[in-house]
Design a protein around this motif. Structure first.
Motif, PDB file in Angstrom:
ATOM      1  N   PHE A 221       0.831  -1.199   0.000  1.00 43.33           N
ATOM      2  CA  PHE A 221       0.000   0.000   0.000  1.00 43.33           C
ATOM      3  C   PHE A 221       0.867   1.251   0.000  1.00 43.33           C
ATOM      4  N   ARG A 222       0.290   2.315  -0.507  1.00 42.13           N
ATOM      5  CA  ARG A 222       0.951   3.622  -0.552  1.00 42.13           C
ATOM      6  C   ARG A 222       0.034   4.625   0.137  1.00 42.13           C
ATOM      7  N   MET A 223       0.578   5.344   1.106  1.00 43.38           N
ATOM      8  CA  MET A 223      -0.155   6.411   1.774  1.00 43.38           C
ATOM      9  C   MET A 223       0.416   7.724   1.264  1.00 43.38           C
ATOM     10  N   PHE A 224      -0.484   8.635   0.864  1.00 39.90           N
ATOM     11  CA  PHE A 224       0.010   9.905   0.334  1.00 39.90           C
ATOM     12  C   PHE A 224      -0.933  11.046   0.649  1.00 39.90           C
ATOM     13  N   TYR A 225      -0.382  12.229   0.524  1.00 42.48           N
ATOM     14  CA  TYR A 225      -1.096  13.486   0.712  1.00 42.48           C
ATOM     15  C   TYR A 225      -1.126  14.191  -0.638  1.00 42.48           C
TER      16      TYR A 225
END
Length: 189
Positions: A55-59
């Motif tokens: 998974f990738r968490m981003f803003y």
């Protein structure tokens, strides 16, 4: 659920009865590549234990530019913790980069587990502390490290991710251009 028990018992031991209680708070979810677990503005209802996948968490900033906060693979926990613990709307996005399975845990369940089983309170504290230390290390690396050093540290800490995540996302995570990453990748020290 055997994987959940094994994961927890890396830190604390549980009796069969305790584990039956613990697992009753988790819900299995299958996630497809490119599917979101959470998007900005959603209610951050769950914390996720990654059983498989990445998974990738981003803003997203005002101009729509993506800033990667974190990657997460097997046995990692992930949530928009500011929103999850504050019971607020998410400011981050979490998207699946490869078909995956996660276990979902609501804050209410986490609190009940911690109150009833101090072993679980200890488990969650250890996990959050490790995550906090990793985030501090990342911030220091971004502030003080040059691109070569950031690249080498990422490869040393997360060799399995280096092989599974597209280079454009690694470059974004490290704060370098795709071209700079290509040079670093082809000329490791």
């Amino acid at each position: 659920m055997d994987r959940l028990r094994k994961h927890i018992e890396e830190i604390v031991d549980l009796s069969d009865e305790e584990f039956e209680y613990v697992k009753s708070f988790f819900v299995l979810k299958r996630v497809k590549k490119h599917q979101y677990l959470i998007q900005e503005g959603d209610q951050a209802t769950f914390e996720y234990l990654i059983l498989s996948g990445i998974f990738r968490m981003f803003y997203l900033d005002e101009e729509g530019k993506e800033h990667i906060v974190q990657f997460a693979g097997e046995n990692w926990w992930m949530a928009d913790y500011q929103a999850y613990f504050g019971e607020k709307k998410a400011t981050l996005h979490i998207t699946c980069m490869a078909d995956a399975e996660v276990l979902c845990l609501k804050l209410e369940g986490r609190e009940k587990l911690s109150a009833k089983l101090h072993k679980m309170e200890h488990f969650f504290r250890v996990k959050l502390t490790k995550g906090y230390v990793a985030q501090q290390r990342r911030i220091i690396s971004l502030l003080a490290g040059n691109p070569q050093r950031r690249y080498e540290e990422f490869g040393r800490l997360y060799p399995h991710l280096m092989q599974q995540i597209p280079k454009k996302y690694i470059a974004e995570y490290l704060g370098v251009s795709r071209e700079t990453l290509s040079r670093l990748y082809s000329n490791p020290k």
